[in-house]
Scaffold this motif. Structure first.
Motif, PDB file in Angstrom:
ATOM      1  N   PHE A  95      -6.720  -6.655   7.398  1.00 16.19           N
ATOM      2  CA  PHE A  95      -6.790  -5.494   8.100  1.00 16.19           C
ATOM      3  C   PHE A  95      -7.883  -5.368   8.959  1.00 16.19           C
ATOM      4  O   PHE A  95      -9.012  -4.998   8.740  1.00 16.19           O
ATOM      5  CB  PHE A  95      -6.767  -4.231   7.096  1.00 16.19           C
ATOM      6  CG  PHE A  95      -5.271  -3.931   6.349  1.00 16.19           C
ATOM      7  CD1 PHE A  95      -4.216  -3.476   6.685  1.00 16.19           C
ATOM      8  CD2 PHE A  95      -5.474  -4.483   4.785  1.00 16.19           C
ATOM      9  CE1 PHE A  95      -3.183  -3.345   6.053  1.00 16.19           C
ATOM     10  CE2 PHE A  95      -4.304  -4.353   4.165  1.00 16.19           C
ATOM     11  CZ  PHE A  95      -3.037  -3.651   4.749  1.00 16.19           C
ATOM     12  N   TYR A 153      -8.977  -5.842   0.513  1.00 14.62           N
ATOM     13  CA  TYR A 153      -7.828  -5.463   1.178  1.00 14.62           C
ATOM     14  C   TYR A 153      -7.516  -6.553   1.883  1.00 14.62           C
ATOM     15  O   TYR A 153      -8.077  -7.376   2.601  1.00 14.62           O
ATOM     16  CB  TYR A 153      -8.204  -4.326   2.292  1.00 14.62           C
ATOM     17  CG  TYR A 153      -8.886  -3.119   1.711  1.00 14.62           C
ATOM     18  CD1 TYR A 153      -8.403  -1.934   1.363  1.00 14.62           C
ATOM     19  CD2 TYR A 153     -10.442  -2.942   1.590  1.00 14.62           C
ATOM     20  CE1 TYR A 153      -8.781  -0.966   0.714  1.00 14.62           C
ATOM     21  CE2 TYR A 153     -11.003  -2.170   0.879  1.00 14.62           C
ATOM     22  CZ  TYR A 153     -10.091  -0.980   0.509  1.00 14.62           C
ATOM     23  OH  TYR A 153     -10.856   0.005   0.228  1.00 14.62           O
ATOM     24  N   ARG A 190      -3.433  -8.122   3.737  1.00 19.36           N
ATOM     25  CA  ARG A 190      -2.216  -7.469   4.476  1.00 19.36           C
ATOM     26  C   ARG A 190      -1.008  -8.058   3.408  1.00 19.36           C
ATOM     27  O   ARG A 190      -0.477  -9.352   3.996  1.00 19.36           O
ATOM     28  CB  ARG A 190      -1.952  -7.932   5.709  1.00 19.36           C
ATOM     29  CG  ARG A 190      -2.367  -7.086   6.753  1.00 19.36           C
ATOM     30  CD  ARG A 190      -2.345  -7.452   8.127  1.00 19.36           C
ATOM     31  NE  ARG A 190      -0.964  -7.168   8.484  1.00 19.36           N
ATOM     32  CZ  ARG A 190      -0.689  -5.956   8.953  1.00 19.36           C
ATOM     33  NH1 ARG A 190      -1.359  -5.068   9.526  1.00 19.36           N
ATOM     34  NH2 ARG A 190       0.488  -5.814   9.170  1.00 19.36           N
ATOM     35  N   ASP A 191      -0.810  -7.651   2.243  1.00 15.49           N
ATOM     36  CA  ASP A 191       0.240  -8.029   1.509  1.00 15.49           C
ATOM     37  C   ASP A 191       1.224  -6.931   1.068  1.00 15.49           C
ATOM     38  O   ASP A 191       0.969  -5.952   1.170  1.00 15.49           O
ATOM     39  CB  ASP A 191      -0.109  -8.341   0.091  1.00 15.49           C
ATOM     40  CG  ASP A 191      -0.339  -9.784  -0.136  1.00 15.49           C
ATOM     41  OD1 ASP A 191       0.399 -10.783   0.368  1.00 15.49           O
ATOM     42  OD2 ASP A 191      -1.391 -10.316  -0.682  1.00 15.49           O
ATOM     43  N   ASP A 192       2.731  -7.412   1.205  1.00 17.53           N
ATOM     44  CA  ASP A 192       3.469  -6.196   0.924  1.00 17.53           C
ATOM     45  C   ASP A 192       3.446  -6.054  -0.692  1.00 17.53           C
ATOM     46  O   ASP A 192       3.511  -6.997  -1.397  1.00 17.53           O
ATOM     47  CB  ASP A 192       5.060  -6.667   1.231  1.00 17.53           C
ATOM     48  CG  ASP A 192       5.214  -6.702   2.830  1.00 17.53           C
ATOM     49  OD1 ASP A 192       4.787  -5.735   3.386  1.00 17.53           O
ATOM     50  OD2 ASP A 192       5.974  -7.501   3.406  1.00 17.53           O
ATOM     51  N   ASP A 193       3.393  -4.953  -0.996  1.00 13.77           N
ATOM     52  CA  ASP A 193       3.352  -4.499  -2.290  1.00 13.77           C
ATOM     53  C   ASP A 193       4.464  -4.783  -3.132  1.00 13.77           C
ATOM     54  O   ASP A 193       5.544  -4.634  -2.690  1.00 13.77           O
ATOM     55  CB  ASP A 193       3.090  -3.057  -2.435  1.00 13.77           C
ATOM     56  CG  ASP A 193       1.518  -2.676  -2.192  1.00 13.77           C
ATOM     57  OD1 ASP A 193       0.998  -3.395  -1.754  1.00 13.77           O
ATOM     58  OD2 ASP A 193       1.155  -1.525  -2.125  1.00 13.77           O
ATOM     59  N   SER A 208      -0.834  -6.300  -4.249  1.00 12.26           N
ATOM     60  CA  SER A 208      -1.250  -5.075  -4.012  1.00 12.26           C
ATOM     61  C   SER A 208      -1.889  -5.192  -2.694  1.00 12.26           C
ATOM     62  O   SER A 208      -2.919  -6.026  -2.761  1.00 12.26           O
ATOM     63  CB  SER A 208      -2.027  -4.298  -4.895  1.00 12.26           C
ATOM     64  OG  SER A 208      -2.391  -3.311  -4.429  1.00 12.26           O
ATOM     65  N   PHE A 209      -2.013  -4.372  -1.454  1.00 14.96           N
ATOM     66  CA  PHE A 209      -2.754  -4.487  -0.271  1.00 14.96           C
ATOM     67  C   PHE A 209      -4.301  -4.281  -0.633  1.00 14.96           C
ATOM     68  O   PHE A 209      -4.997  -4.629   0.028  1.00 14.96           O
ATOM     69  CB  PHE A 209      -2.355  -3.984   0.749  1.00 14.96           C
ATOM     70  CG  PHE A 209      -2.387  -2.465   0.642  1.00 14.96           C
ATOM     71  CD1 PHE A 209      -1.387  -1.621   0.151  1.00 14.96           C
ATOM     72  CD2 PHE A 209      -3.645  -1.782   1.083  1.00 14.96           C
ATOM     73  CE1 PHE A 209      -1.379  -0.397   0.163  1.00 14.96           C
ATOM     74  CE2 PHE A 209      -3.608  -0.455   1.204  1.00 14.96           C
ATOM     75  CZ  PHE A 209      -2.439   0.219   0.531  1.00 14.96           C
ATOM     76  N   GLN A 210      -4.487  -3.443  -1.594  1.00  9.36           N
ATOM     77  CA  GLN A 210      -5.710  -3.043  -1.950  1.00  9.36           C
ATOM     78  C   GLN A 210      -6.002  -3.542  -3.520  1.00  9.36           C
ATOM     79  O   GLN A 210      -5.216  -3.346  -4.400  1.00  9.36           O
ATOM     80  CB  GLN A 210      -5.991  -1.557  -2.235  1.00  9.36           C
ATOM     81  CG  GLN A 210      -7.141  -1.084  -2.628  1.00  9.36           C
ATOM     82  CD  GLN A 210      -7.481   0.566  -2.343  1.00  9.36           C
ATOM     83  OE1 GLN A 210      -7.033   1.033  -1.515  1.00  9.36           O
ATOM     84  NE2 GLN A 210      -8.081   1.236  -3.497  1.00  9.36           N
ATOM     85  N   HIS A 264      -9.345  -5.442  -6.248  1.00  8.73           N
ATOM     86  CA  HIS A 264     -10.440  -5.441  -6.764  1.00  8.73           C
ATOM     87  C   HIS A 264     -10.906  -6.762  -7.097  1.00  8.73           C
ATOM     88  O   HIS A 264     -10.067  -7.710  -7.630  1.00  8.73           O
ATOM     89  CB  HIS A 264     -11.075  -4.316  -7.624  1.00  8.73           C
ATOM     90  CG  HIS A 264     -11.115  -3.013  -7.594  1.00  8.73           C
ATOM     91  ND1 HIS A 264      -9.814  -2.413  -7.327  1.00  8.73           N
ATOM     92  CD2 HIS A 264     -11.816  -2.175  -7.108  1.00  8.73           C
ATOM     93  CE1 HIS A 264      -9.830  -1.062  -6.918  1.00  8.73           C
ATOM     94  NE2 HIS A 264     -11.127  -1.138  -6.918  1.00  8.73           N
ATOM     95  N   TYR A 321      -2.463   1.724  -8.870  1.00  9.45           N
ATOM     96  CA  TYR A 321      -2.544   2.689  -7.853  1.00  9.45           C
ATOM     97  C   TYR A 321      -1.779   3.880  -7.883  1.00  9.45           C
ATOM     98  O   TYR A 321      -1.972   4.865  -7.194  1.00  9.45           O
ATOM     99  CB  TYR A 321      -2.622   1.925  -6.656  1.00  9.45           C
ATOM    100  CG  TYR A 321      -3.859   0.974  -6.511  1.00  9.45           C
ATOM    101  CD1 TYR A 321      -5.304   1.299  -6.238  1.00  9.45           C
ATOM    102  CD2 TYR A 321      -3.607  -0.438  -7.128  1.00  9.45           C
ATOM    103  CE1 TYR A 321      -6.202   0.386  -6.169  1.00  9.45           C
ATOM    104  CE2 TYR A 321      -4.535  -1.249  -6.959  1.00  9.45           C
ATOM    105  CZ  TYR A 321      -5.935  -0.938  -6.737  1.00  9.45           C
ATOM    106  OH  TYR A 321      -6.791  -1.868  -6.795  1.00  9.45           O
ATOM    107  N   SER A 322      -0.638   3.970  -8.518  1.00 15.96           N
ATOM    108  CA  SER A 322       0.089   5.211  -8.779  1.00 15.96           C
ATOM    109  C   SER A 322      -0.660   6.152  -9.460  1.00 15.96           C
ATOM    110  O   SER A 322      -0.326   7.378  -9.446  1.00 15.96           O
ATOM    111  CB  SER A 322       1.635   4.884  -9.258  1.00 15.96           C
ATOM    112  OG  SER A 322       1.557   4.188 -10.431  1.00 15.96           O
TER     113      SER A 322
END
Lengths: 813, 349
Positions: free
Chosen positions: B171, B209, B211-214, B219-221, B223, B336-337
């Motif tokens: 990103f 971060y 650029r991956d499709d979740d 996950s694009f984000q 740790h 993340y949800s």
């Protein structure tokens, strides 16, 4: 890279080596083997048969009755439904009792009353991926070459007694994008020699340079271009063994010339290309950058627009190929091709990568060029292919290699200190052990001085440029498992968190014990969500992603409240309605409209409360949370950090908040009243929008808090003399904040006042409109003696007088 | 006659007393309620009781007779009071028992809940990892999430045409600024901050971060937590020792580790590490958990350490991956949800 065990054994002996064991050893030495697959997908008793005759089935239009000689002594009668079956063909025949992939068992059967003693198979039925078959073999039964021996097991004929190791290569090991590279690796692991193909192209006819020429204009992007001229070839089908090799590697056979270039690419890792020499302008090849507006139709029949950043092969001013990516359709080798120019070149990896990216076109060739090909393999690969073409497609190799060399391949020589190697790895390897490993790798080496050896790194291993690279080679072949396990020696260091890190944890745990659930939200959000609430530090610019994946996640968050609302809403939709959430995370913003330097990243604490304090229970009613619940949480945090007396709340109407139920939070830093955050109820309009009930939030900047915290606790002597409490109730205008009353009391009461707190507030008709009664408890104490009633009364009367004077407060009796 | 009369007076009083005693004891034994007992107490031992009446008549008696009657009277009083006290105690006990009976609660009803929040599972894992390494003498270093190309790639020896540097995979904000794709830039910053002073031991946790499709595994984000040690004479065997200690603290004393050669631009040699892990069904398998290696000399140089003098190792792992393994989670998107039904499962030790 798919590596056939059978093919690999041409270069390195695999005697006594099981595929699974080899895969494990290769993996443990540094290249992960993703899978080991047998090429035989489950075939037994399928043999080559000869179709002696074919007649129509008496009762079925689409079926034929064939008489087959499958070398079984007696001819077989087999009913076959394929359109392409015909007398005189050699075909694969599954005998009665045979097994086919998919657990299919062949039995004697009657098809519409006619006996069938087996089955004629298609390639698909034999478990061969039909995408890898020449087009003519993709439908119907598999027709085998005429000279195939009758009765031969099909698994032998198609080379299916083979296993494929799938090499998952890391970017540094592109040397293994070739069978020879794989052979060197396996040879080093097994300690066996590598046998290179013997290449001796027999030249004839006149000089190739009479027919072709090579000019490199783009010398930056092409360090070597070599070519041979082969005349009088006959394009046709490749021999079965060659097709088998390609299919095993996952490459579709096309015709003998193309197949050989692919075969040699797989063998040497050097992509080759064959041009129909008669379609070139006088056989002249130019290597240059593309031109704006230039177009080329590539082999896949796509028209490609070229530009100055793409490297092209041109002839007579016209592009005929995308260097290292794909050839042009016009000069393609086809059935009628007689004379060819065979290309073997070294194109710059970065240039090929850019060209391929710009066009969205990747090929086996570009994959290899991108990672840089072995400079020393350019001409050997050319010769190998030329020789094979003459062998399998006839023709004559004209004298000489036509080439232009921009830079000569250079072998690196590195020096390696044995003591450094051992101290780097923690090993105690001897010089002999180390040299043995380099011998296995076929890296020539010799002693230079005591403790120092010199290693010549073959050009195929472009990844090795320093002594530590050599140390890694030694380590991986010695075996990481054999390296000892030691504790770190030398000075020990104390492990500790920094003050902000410790405080962050403290706040996190405090809130958890207070019933708040921590969440982690995304840093990316929708620009509108950033605009919903004001930024803590006034107006700044959002930080936007250049290429967001969606608008929903296109800018960096400037606060946590929007994210918390999103989470609350998500949960409410799942019937989780009583929420106490917090997040400690970064907000991002910049003073710059167009970003030129890193934006600000400031740590925030975000809180959200909605629903009920707790669900209704047999002894507790479910009360709705309110402003004072969330304020209490903040007070708890400030109090625990020891900064509660420095914090004040002032009614405020920030955007997005309920105008009557929100405040700015200020921290007295000693030098200024710093606005550190916002607290309040979400504006009912927004609550409706996100489908939430009354929701309270707070957002606090953490850095100023961290600065104010003083972890030093100082003991105060316990009081020796009793206190006197006086409760008062005053009636004042409703608009007067109670905080102003207590502040006034503190000021006028002076040092005798130990504490003051509001214990009741009420409004009612009896008081009059816009009035309220505030009940306040004042505790007086003197540290040195027991207070007398007179002393307290003197001060207390002063307090009351001041309240009356300042706020028009009337004492309720 | 007088003597007779006197005798009869004494006798009479004695009899009266004994009759009174018999009557009182009889009535008192039968008393049913505390109220009755109070009435009887008044009747038999109060100031206006029959006993008092009788004793008042003692004045008429002679000095010789008085002690005789007095003794009888005392015996009667004591007998009556003894019964009254016994009865009194009985009633108190009965009343207490009744109250205890009445105060009985249903102990199976739920208690008033104590507030109970929870740490996000990712921070739970990060804190646990931090604590392990704090115990091993590491400090925790952090850095900006918006990084420059230099810190994110160049200083980590990622060449210009490295696929990770492609716009498609990261990103970018501008040509030079991007969301960090790894926590490794923190290592470079920590090295710079150390100004060549060793030993340096840090771990670097943080969000990264890509650029991956979740989907369930992307996950694009996410740790990472990375570690870095630099000193004179750091060996690859020290890396093995460190990782073994870490793995055993994190996954249990029985854990074994296995090192496989790999490739990262910033380490040489590079290693991928598997640990033994016991699955839900009890099967013990090797699972890859981290990448590591000896810090590449170019990286040391760029961080201000002379690679001829110093060496070091670095390691890094995905926090989500560790959490997924540790808790048996099936979908990375849960982190993340922030579904309470998910988060609440981690509100305990």
């Amino acid at each position: 890279m798919k590596v056939s065990m059978d093919w690999l054994s041409q270069y390195v002996s695999l005697e006594g080596v099981q595929a699974e064991d080899l895969a494990e050893r290769i993996t443990r030495a540094g290249i992960e083997i993703d899978s080991v697959e047998s090429r035989n997908a489950g075939i037994t008793t399928v043999v080559v048969g000869y179709v002696k005759s074919k007649e129509k089935h008496p009762d079925a239009d689409k079926l034929n009755v064939c008489i087959i000689d499958a070398g079984q002594g007696e001819d077989l009668q087999i009913v076959c439904g394929a359109k392409n079956v015909d007398a005189g063909q050699k075909v694969p025949v599954a005998l009665v009792g045979a097994k086919l992939p998919g657990d299919l068992h062949i039995k004697k059967a009657k098809l519409r009353g006619v006996l069938s003693q087996g089955m004629i198979c298609s390639a698909k039925e034999l478990g061969i991926n039909d995408k890898l078959l020449p087009k003519e073999q993709q439908e119907g039964i598999l027709v085998l070459p005429e000279q195939t021996e009758i009765g031969m097991p099909i698994v032998d004929l198609l080379g299916l007694n083979d296993q494929i190791l799938d090499f998952d290569l890391t970017p540094n090991r592109s040397d293994c994008l070739s069978m020879l590279g794989a052979a060197y690796e396996v040879g080093a692991i097994l300690g066996r020699d590598v046998k290179l193909p013997e290449v001796q192209p027999v030249e004839g006819g006149d000089a190739a340079s009479n027919h072709i020429s090579v000019t490199i204009e783009a010398t930056e992007a092409c360090s070597h271009f070599s070519a041979r001229y082969i005349s009088g070839i006959k394009v046709g089908t490749s021999p079965l063994w060659l097709q088998n090799r390609l299919i095993a590697a996952g490459v579709r056979p096309i015709n003998n010339v193309v197949d050989i270039t692919n075969f040699v690419m797989l063998e040497y890792g050097q992509p080759l290309h064959a041009y129909d020499a008669d379609k070139l302008n006088n056989g002249a090849i130019e290597v240059r950058m593309g031109r704006e507006g230039e177009v080329l139709t590539t082999l896949d029949d796509q028209e490609r627009k070229l530009d100055e950043r793409m490297l092209v092969i041109a002839s007579g001013g016209k592009a005929v190929g995308l260097a290292g990516v794909m050839g042009g359709a016009d000069s393609e080798v086809s059935q009628g091709t007689v004379n060819i120019l065979l290309e073997s070149a070294r194109f710059d990896g970065g240039t090929v990568r850019k060209t391929s990216r710009r066009l969205g076109l990747r090929s086996e060739a570009s994959l290899r060029f991108e990672k840089e090909v072995d400079a020393a393999a350019v001409v050997p690969a050319l010769n190998r292919a030329a020789e094979l073409i003459v062998r399998y497609a006839h023709g004559m190799i004209h004298e000489g290699v036509v080439e232009q060399v921009v830079t000569e391949p250079q072998e690196q020589t590195l020096q390696l200190s044995l003591s450094k190697l051992n101290s780097y790895l923690g090993t105690e390897l001897s010089l002999l052990e180390v040299k043995t490993i380099f011998a296995r790798l076929q890296f020539p080496c010799g002693d230079v001085a005591h403790d120092l050896i010199e290693v010549r790194v073959p050009t195929r291993r472009g990844d090795i440029t320093r002594d530590v690279d050599l140390i890694e080679e030694v380590a991986r072949l010695y075996g990481y498992d054999n390296i000892p396990t030691t504790p770190i020696e030398g000075a020990t260091t104390p492990g500790a968190l920094t003050a902000p890190q410790r405080l962050r944890r403290t706040i996190r745990h405090l809130l958890v014990h207070g019933g708040y659930q921590e969440v982690i939200s995304y840093s990316f959000t929708h620009p509108d969500k950033n605009k919903r609430f004001p930024q803590l530090r006034g107006t700044h610019h959002d930080v936007a992603l250049a290429m967001p994946m969606s608008e929903e996640r296109s800018v960096l968050r400037t606060g946590l409240v929007s994210q918390l609302l999103e989470i609350a809403s998500y949960n409410r939709n799942r019937k989780q309605e009583n929420l106490a959430l917090f997040e400690i995370g970064m907000a991002f913003f910049s003073e710059e409209e167009k970003l030129t330097r890193q934006p600000h990243e400031i740590p925030l604490l975000g809180l959200l409360l909605t629903g009920r304090r707790q669900p209704a229970q047999w002894n507790t009613s479910a009360e709705r949370v309110d402003f004072f619940d969330i304020k209490g949480a903040l007070e708890g945090v400030f109090s625990y950090l020891g900064i509660q007396p420095q914090v004040t709340y002032k009614a405020d109407q920030p955007e997005g908040y309920h105008p009557g139920r929100s405040a700015s939070v200020y921290l007295n830093t000693g030098t200024q009243e710093l606005r550190i955050g916002t607290i309040g109820q979400i504006h009912p309009d927004i609550q409706r929008e996100v489908d939430l009930e009354d929701t309270y939030v707070a957002e606090i900047e953490l850095a100023p808090l961290y600065e104010q915290v003083n972890g030093q606790i100082t003991y105060h002597e316990l009081p020796r003399y009793p206190s006197i409490q006086r409760d008062i109730a005053v009636v004042v205008d409703d608009a007067i904040p109670s905080g102003d009353l207590t502040a006034s009391i503190r000021e006028s009461a002076g040092e005798l006042l130990e504490s003051v707190h509001v214990f009741d507030v009420f409004k009612g008709e009896r008081l009059g409109a816009d009035k309220k009664s505030v009940a306040i408890a004042l505790v007086y104490r003197h540290p040195e003696h027991t207070l007398t009633d007179e002393e307290v009364t003197a001060v207390h009367d002063g307090v009351l007088a001041r309240l009356s004077e300042q706020f028009g407060a009337e004492l309720r009796k | 006659m007088k003597g007779d009369f006197i005798m009869s007076e004494t006798v009479q009083m004695k009899e009266q007393l004994l009759t009174l005693k018999a009557e009182a004891l009889d009535v008192l034994e039968k008393v049913g309620t505390p109220k009755e007992l109070d009435e009887l107490r008044v009747k038999y031992s109060g100031k206006k009781s029959a006993l008092t009446e009788i004793l008042r008549g003692m004045g008429k008696l002679s000095a010789e007779e008085r002690p005789v009657v007095g003794q009888v009277a005392n015996e009667v009083r004591e007998a009556i009071e003894e019964v009254i006290n016994r009865k009194q105690e009985h009633f108190v006990r009965e009343e207490t028992n009744a109250r205890l009976q009445a105060e009985k609660v249903d102990v199976t009803l739920p208690g008033r809940p104590m507030p109970q929040g929870g740490i996000h599972p990712l921070n739970k894992v990060i804190e646990e990892l931090e604590d392990i390494f704090l115990g091993m003498g590491y400090r925790v270093a952090e850095g900006p999430q918006v990084e420059t190309d230099y810190y994110n790639f160049e200083a980590l020896n990622l060449p210009q045409n490295h696929p990770a540097r492609d716009m498609q995979d990261s990103f970018y904000l501008t040509e030079d600024l991007l969301m960090r794709t790894q926590t490794s830039p923190i290592q470079i910053r920590a090295m710079e901050a150390a100004k060549g002073q060793a030993p340096l031991k840090v771990i670097c946790p943080g969000a990264v971060y890509r650029r991956d499709d979740d989907d369930a595994t992307h996950s694009f984000q996410f740790h990472q937590i990375e570690g870095l040690v630099i000193d004179k004479g750091i060996r690859m065997s020290d890396l093995k020792g460190t990782l073994l200690q870490f793995a055993r603290e994190m996954f249990g004393e029985q854990t074994e580790i296995r090192l496989r050669p790999s490739f990262f631009p910033f380490t040489e040699p590079s290693v991928e590490v598997d640990v033994t892990f016991t699955k839900k069904n009890g099967e013990r398998v090797w699972i890859e958990i981290l990448g590591c290696g000896m810090v590449h000399p170019k990286v040391l140089e760029m961080g201000g350490f002379d690679p001829e003098v110093y060496s070091g190792f670095a390691f890094g792992m995905g926090v989500e991956r560790i959490a997924i393994l540790k808790y048996g989670i099936d979908d990375i998107r849960h982190f993340y949800s922030n579904d309470m039904r998910f988060l609440k499962q981690f509100s305990r030790i």
